[in-house]
Design an enzyme around this catalytic site. Sequence first.
Site, PDB file in Angstrom:
ATOM      1  N   HIS A  15       0.839  -1.209   0.000  1.00 43.49           N
ATOM      2  CA  HIS A  15       0.000   0.000   0.000  1.00 43.49           C
ATOM      3  C   HIS A  15       0.870   1.254   0.000  1.00 43.49           C
ATOM      4  O   HIS A  15       0.635   2.199  -0.736  1.00 43.49           O
ATOM      5  CB  HIS A  15      -0.886   0.048   1.245  1.00 43.49           C
ATOM      6  CG  HIS A  15      -2.031  -0.892   1.201  1.00 43.49           C
ATOM      7  ND1 HIS A  15      -3.140  -0.665   0.427  1.00 43.49           N
ATOM      8  CD2 HIS A  15      -2.240  -2.065   1.836  1.00 43.49           C
ATOM      9  CE1 HIS A  15      -3.986  -1.659   0.587  1.00 43.49           C
ATOM     10  NE2 HIS A  15      -3.460  -2.531   1.442  1.00 43.49           N
TER      11      HIS A  15
ATOM     12  N   ASP B   8       7.902   6.329   9.248  1.00 42.06           N
ATOM     13  CA  ASP B   8       7.179   5.738  10.362  1.00 42.06           C
ATOM     14  C   ASP B   8       6.023   6.676  10.671  1.00 42.06           C
ATOM     15  O   ASP B   8       6.177   7.901  10.594  1.00 42.06           O
ATOM     16  CB  ASP B   8       8.088   5.571  11.582  1.00 42.06           C
ATOM     17  CG  ASP B   8       7.523   4.539  12.545  1.00 42.06           C
ATOM     18  OD1 ASP B   8       7.380   3.373  12.139  1.00 42.06           O
ATOM     19  OD2 ASP B   8       7.201   4.898  13.687  1.00 42.06           O
TER      20      ASP B   8
ATOM     21  N   PHE C 166      -5.800   1.589   4.152  1.00 48.88           N
ATOM     22  CA  PHE C 166      -5.352   0.558   5.089  1.00 48.88           C
ATOM     23  C   PHE C 166      -5.352   1.115   6.510  1.00 48.88           C
ATOM     24  O   PHE C 166      -5.718   2.270   6.737  1.00 48.88           O
ATOM     25  CB  PHE C 166      -3.958   0.041   4.695  1.00 48.88           C
ATOM     26  CG  PHE C 166      -2.853   1.053   4.869  1.00 48.88           C
ATOM     27  CD1 PHE C 166      -2.698   2.088   3.967  1.00 48.88           C
ATOM     28  CD2 PHE C 166      -1.977   0.980   5.943  1.00 48.88           C
ATOM     29  CE1 PHE C 166      -1.688   3.042   4.134  1.00 48.88           C
ATOM     30  CE2 PHE C 166      -0.953   1.920   6.113  1.00 48.88           C
ATOM     31  CZ  PHE C 166      -0.813   2.949   5.194  1.00 48.88           C
ATOM     32  N   GLY C 167      -4.920   0.287   7.450  1.00 42.54           N
ATOM     33  CA  GLY C 167      -4.755   0.733   8.836  1.00 42.54           C
ATOM     34  C   GLY C 167      -6.021   1.359   9.405  1.00 42.54           C
ATOM     35  O   GLY C 167      -7.117   0.790   9.320  1.00 42.54           O
TER      36      GLY C 167
HETATM   37  P1  IMP Z   1       3.996   2.660   9.711  1.00 42.14           P
HETATM   38  O1  IMP Z   1       4.974   3.009  10.734  1.00 42.14           O
HETATM   39  O2  IMP Z   1       3.965   3.626   8.593  1.00 42.14           O
HETATM   40  O3  IMP Z   1       4.059   1.245   9.289  1.00 42.14           O
HETATM   41  O4  IMP Z   1       2.568   2.849  10.375  1.00 42.14           O
HETATM   42  C1  IMP Z   1       2.258   2.258  11.607  1.00 42.14           C
HETATM   43  C2  IMP Z   1       0.783   1.951  11.637  1.00 42.14           C
HETATM   44  O5  IMP Z   1       0.051   3.182  11.539  1.00 42.14           O
HETATM   45  C3  IMP Z   1       0.292   1.099  10.474  1.00 42.14           C
HETATM   46  O6  IMP Z   1       0.382  -0.247  10.759  1.00 42.14           O
HETATM   47  C4  IMP Z   1      -1.148   1.535  10.352  1.00 42.14           C
HETATM   48  O7  IMP Z   1      -1.926   0.849  11.292  1.00 42.14           O
HETATM   49  C5  IMP Z   1      -1.102   2.993  10.759  1.00 42.14           C
HETATM   50  N1  IMP Z   1      -1.022   3.854   9.568  1.00 42.14           N
HETATM   51  C6  IMP Z   1       0.091   4.352   8.980  1.00 42.14           C
HETATM   52  N2  IMP Z   1      -0.232   5.094   7.915  1.00 42.14           N
HETATM   53  C7  IMP Z   1      -1.573   5.060   7.830  1.00 42.14           C
HETATM   54  C8  IMP Z   1      -2.507   5.633   6.916  1.00 42.14           C
HETATM   55  O8  IMP Z   1      -2.172   6.331   5.950  1.00 42.14           O
HETATM   56  N3  IMP Z   1      -3.798   5.353   7.153  1.00 42.14           N
HETATM   57  C9  IMP Z   1      -4.221   4.600   8.197  1.00 42.14           C
HETATM   58  N4  IMP Z   1      -3.392   4.027   9.055  1.00 42.14           N
HETATM   59  C10 IMP Z   1      -2.081   4.263   8.884  1.00 42.14           C
END
Ligand code: IMP
Length: 192
Positions: free
Chosen positions: A11, A68, A148-149
């Site tokens: 994604h 992050d 996502f997320g």
């Molecule tokens: P990461 O550090 O970018 O992997 O993000 C950590 C967590 O934050 C991810 O596993 C998602 O649950 C959430 N997250 C990060 N970016 C997004 C986004 O754009 N939309 C929704 N959830 C997000």
Amino acid sequence: MTLVFASNNEHKIKEINSLLGSSFKLLSLHDININEDIPEEEPTIEGNALSKARFVYNLTGRDVFADDTGLEINSLNGLPGVHSARFAGENKDSSANIEKVLSMLGDTEPREARFRTVIALIIKKKEYLFEGIVTGTITYVKSGVEGFGYDPIFMPDGKHSTFAEMELAEKNTVSHRARAFEKLREFLLNCQ
Ligand code: IMP
């Protein structure tokens, strides 16, 4: 310019390819044969972004960036924050994370929150950080299937849809990640 993006999240790679444009060729971790999970054990978003970028840099010596992100909810004192991915457990289950947030919030008002992305770039042996923030509110129920997320429960300020109800192009007009990557893009274009 070729850069390693320290991620295998499909994604994100899709989002970031559309944000950076064709002047940049991105290599994912798969592309450079790193198939292990990079540890994310730092207590801050900045620390995690830097440690991921350093991990790849130390292994390959290539120019690299890592990002992050955390969802920071005001009435939960900034949680889930740096714990966003594993908020409901080690298996990074987005539905369980969302249920946990909704149950912790209950009927709490106001429901202000923000997504914050930090990008760590290591280029020509120097380190740089870029930050992007989008403010909004946490909805009472999930809505939408895109993204996502936490996208189904985050409604950015000034919009009437959650991120999960938006096409990627619309999400990219306001998102935390888009804002951070715009700063990265400007920087890279000026340092070539
Ligand atoms: P990461 O550090 O970018 O992997 O993000 C950590 C967590 O934050 C991810 O596993 C998602 O649950 C959430 N997250 C990060 N970016 C997004 C986004 O754009 N939309 C929704 N959830 C997000």
